[in-house]
Design an enzyme around this catalytic site. Structure first.
Site, PDB file in Angstrom:
ATOM      1  N   HIS A  51     -28.190  32.550  -2.431  1.00  0.00           N
ATOM      2  CA  HIS A  51     -27.322  32.411  -1.263  1.00  0.00           C
ATOM      3  C   HIS A  51     -27.565  31.086  -0.551  1.00  0.00           C
ATOM      4  O   HIS A  51     -28.704  30.743  -0.222  1.00  0.00           O
ATOM      5  CB  HIS A  51     -27.537  33.586  -0.305  1.00  0.00           C
ATOM      6  CG  HIS A  51     -26.979  34.870  -0.858  1.00  0.00           C
ATOM      7  ND1 HIS A  51     -27.559  36.089  -0.647  1.00  0.00           N
ATOM      8  CD2 HIS A  51     -25.871  35.087  -1.616  1.00  0.00           C
ATOM      9  CE1 HIS A  51     -26.828  37.027  -1.262  1.00  0.00           C
ATOM     10  NE2 HIS A  51     -25.810  36.443  -1.858  1.00  0.00           N
ATOM     11  N   GLU A  54     -29.601  30.516   2.844  1.00  0.00           N
ATOM     12  CA  GLU A  54     -30.940  31.098   2.904  1.00  0.00           C
ATOM     13  C   GLU A  54     -31.982  30.069   2.455  1.00  0.00           C
ATOM     14  O   GLU A  54     -32.696  30.243   1.474  1.00  0.00           O
ATOM     15  CB  GLU A  54     -30.963  32.385   2.073  1.00  0.00           C
ATOM     16  CG  GLU A  54     -29.971  33.409   2.639  1.00  0.00           C
ATOM     17  CD  GLU A  54     -29.749  34.646   1.768  1.00  0.00           C
ATOM     18  OE1 GLU A  54     -30.547  34.900   0.849  1.00  0.00           O
ATOM     19  OE2 GLU A  54     -28.761  35.368   2.034  1.00  0.00           O
ATOM     20  N   GLU A 248     -36.655  39.783   1.070  1.00  0.00           N
ATOM     21  CA  GLU A 248     -35.944  39.210   2.206  1.00  0.00           C
ATOM     22  C   GLU A 248     -37.023  38.606   3.098  1.00  0.00           C
ATOM     23  O   GLU A 248     -37.794  39.316   3.744  1.00  0.00           O
ATOM     24  CB  GLU A 248     -35.164  40.291   2.967  1.00  0.00           C
ATOM     25  CG  GLU A 248     -34.055  40.967   2.171  1.00  0.00           C
ATOM     26  CD  GLU A 248     -32.798  40.115   1.993  1.00  0.00           C
ATOM     27  OE1 GLU A 248     -32.762  38.978   2.497  1.00  0.00           O
ATOM     28  OE2 GLU A 248     -31.858  40.595   1.347  1.00  0.00           O
TER      29      GLU A 248
HETATM   30  O1  0X9 Z   1     -26.780  41.445   0.226  1.00  0.00           O
HETATM   31  C1  0X9 Z   1     -27.574  40.820  -0.493  1.00  0.00           C
HETATM   32  O2  0X9 Z   1     -27.239  40.228  -1.512  1.00  0.00           O
HETATM   33  C2  0X9 Z   1     -29.051  40.780  -0.100  1.00  0.00           C
HETATM   34  N1  0X9 Z   1     -29.196  40.546   1.316  1.00  0.00           N
HETATM   35  S1  0X9 Z   1     -28.794  39.078   1.920  1.00  0.00           S
HETATM   36  O3  0X9 Z   1     -28.836  39.159   3.371  1.00  0.00           O
HETATM   37  N2  0X9 Z   1     -29.882  38.020   1.494  1.00  0.00           N
HETATM   38  O4  0X9 Z   1     -27.520  38.694   1.424  1.00  0.00           O
HETATM   39  C3  0X9 Z   1     -29.685  42.117  -0.396  1.00  0.00           C
HETATM   40  C4  0X9 Z   1     -29.527  42.576  -1.793  1.00  0.00           C
HETATM   41  C5  0X9 Z   1     -30.274  43.847  -1.998  1.00  0.00           C
HETATM   42  N3  0X9 Z   1     -29.633  44.619  -2.980  1.00  0.00           N
HETATM   43  C6  0X9 Z   1     -28.857  45.692  -2.703  1.00  0.00           C
HETATM   44  N4  0X9 Z   1     -28.821  46.233  -1.529  1.00  0.00           N
HETATM   45  N5  0X9 Z   1     -28.178  46.134  -3.722  1.00  0.00           N
HETATM   46 ZN    ZN Z   2     -29.324  36.545   0.152  1.00  0.00          ZN
END
Ligand code: 0X9
Ligand code: ZN
Length: 308
Positions: A51, A54, A248
């Site tokens: 991302h 980030e 995270e």
């Molecule tokens: O949404 C995401 O891709 C991740 N969080 S972020 O804020 N960095 O974008 C978390 C991914 C964790 N995986 C799932 N929840 N499937």
């Molecule tokens: Zn992310």
């Protein structure tokens, strides 16, 4: 401190090419004798910056590289790991997005890559573009969405690079995908609420809890954050059996800076995640070994732990 020139343990890795044609850079850290194929030395892959915004998710793996290279030959634990593991680190998978996010010295809260979509929007969410469970929840078909899954699984060169690399390196047993923020240690499944079950479930939980003692992050199943499909770890574990974690990183909340907490936090974020990374490198040798060990009892027993 400066990194000694370490050609004997570090080699440049061309991980692939982004949509805009930039090289996706990586580094391979292992003893020279381990560098032949077929790949037999137990391996691990660290990836940052799926991302764009980030940015700390690039700093942490960069700091890990520095730590490993500076401590080889002086720190017993690090030396042993580099001699016995095949370590791959790719700090910035989505450099197109990351560079766009800082263009003009102004943060843009950009998340996706820079794919020109049908219509006039840009970007696919690389962490919704993997094939396992693709498009079955927590992602969007709308190209304007921040969680746009893409037109097809692995439609993006960046996710395809990960797929290709992982499939070509059958020695990979562990994977860490760095993200920000919230201070969490996430393990599969992320696409459904059921756990992976059995011995693997116990392994994920035990590893996550153990790493959490070092960085004080909260260990949990990824779906507990929210259900999202097409992410890195569901694919890596679901199709390759790789023990894959999503970190995270800091900060804990948007009130402490969210995606942009400032450069002052880099040292600490890097530092608290060094031991978890070393543990993962160890576990790549035999992930299930963690089940046979008691708390605080690991490969480095008897060795003096380093200070960062
Ligand atoms: O949404 C995401 O891709 C991740 N969080 S972020 O804020 N960095 O974008 C978390 C991914 C964790 N995986 C799932 N929840 N499937
Ligand atoms: Zn992310």
């Amino acid at each position: 401190a400066s990194i000694k020139k370490s050609p004997s343990i570090a080699t440049a890795l061309n991980f692939g090419t982004t949509l805009e044609g930039k090289t996706i850079h990586g580094i391979r850290i292992t003893k020279e004798g381990n560098r032949k194929s077929p790949y037999v030395t137990p391996g691990i892959l660290f990836v940052g910056a799926h991302h764009a915004r980030e940015h700390l998710s690039t700093e942490a793996p960069m700091g890990l590289i520095k730590y490993l290279l500076e401590n080889y030959g002086t720190n017993a634990r690090v030396t042993k790991l580099i001699d016995n593991r095949d370590i791959y680190i790719v700090p910035m998978l989505n450099s197109d997005g990351a560079m766009y996010d800082i263009k003009g010295r102004k943060y843009k809260m950009w998340r996706k890559n820079r794919r020109k979509n049908s219509g006039s929007s840009f970007g696919v969410d690389l962490n919704r573009n993997y094939s396992f469970g693709w498009g079955t929840g927590g992602s969007s078909r709308n190209p304007r969405s921040d969680v746009f899954m893409g037109p097809a699984p692995f439609s993006e060169p960046e996710t395809m690079a990960v797929k290709k690399f992982v499939e070509e390196h059958s020695n990979l047993r562990m994977l860490l995908s760095y993200h920000t923020f919230s201070e969490l240690i996430l393990y599969p499944w992320g696409g459904k609420n059921e756990g992976v079950g059995g011995k693997d479930q116990e392994t994920f939980v035990k590893m996550a809890k153990q790493m959490a003692t070092h960085n004080k992050y909260k260990p949990m199943q990824a779906s507990g954050l929210y259900i999202a499909t097409g992410d890195t770890c569901d694919w890596a574990y679901g199709t390759q059996g790789i023990f894959c974690f999503t970190f995270e990183l800091s900060p804990k909340s948007r009130w402490r800076g969210g995606f942009y907490p400032g450069a002052k936090v880099i040292d600490r974020v890097t530092k608290v995640n060094i031991i978890p990374a070393l543990e993962m490198i160890e576990w790549a040798g035999d992930p299930y070994a963690v089940l046979r060990k008691r708390k605080g009892d690991n490969v480095s027993n008897g060795l003096k732990l380093f200070t960062y």
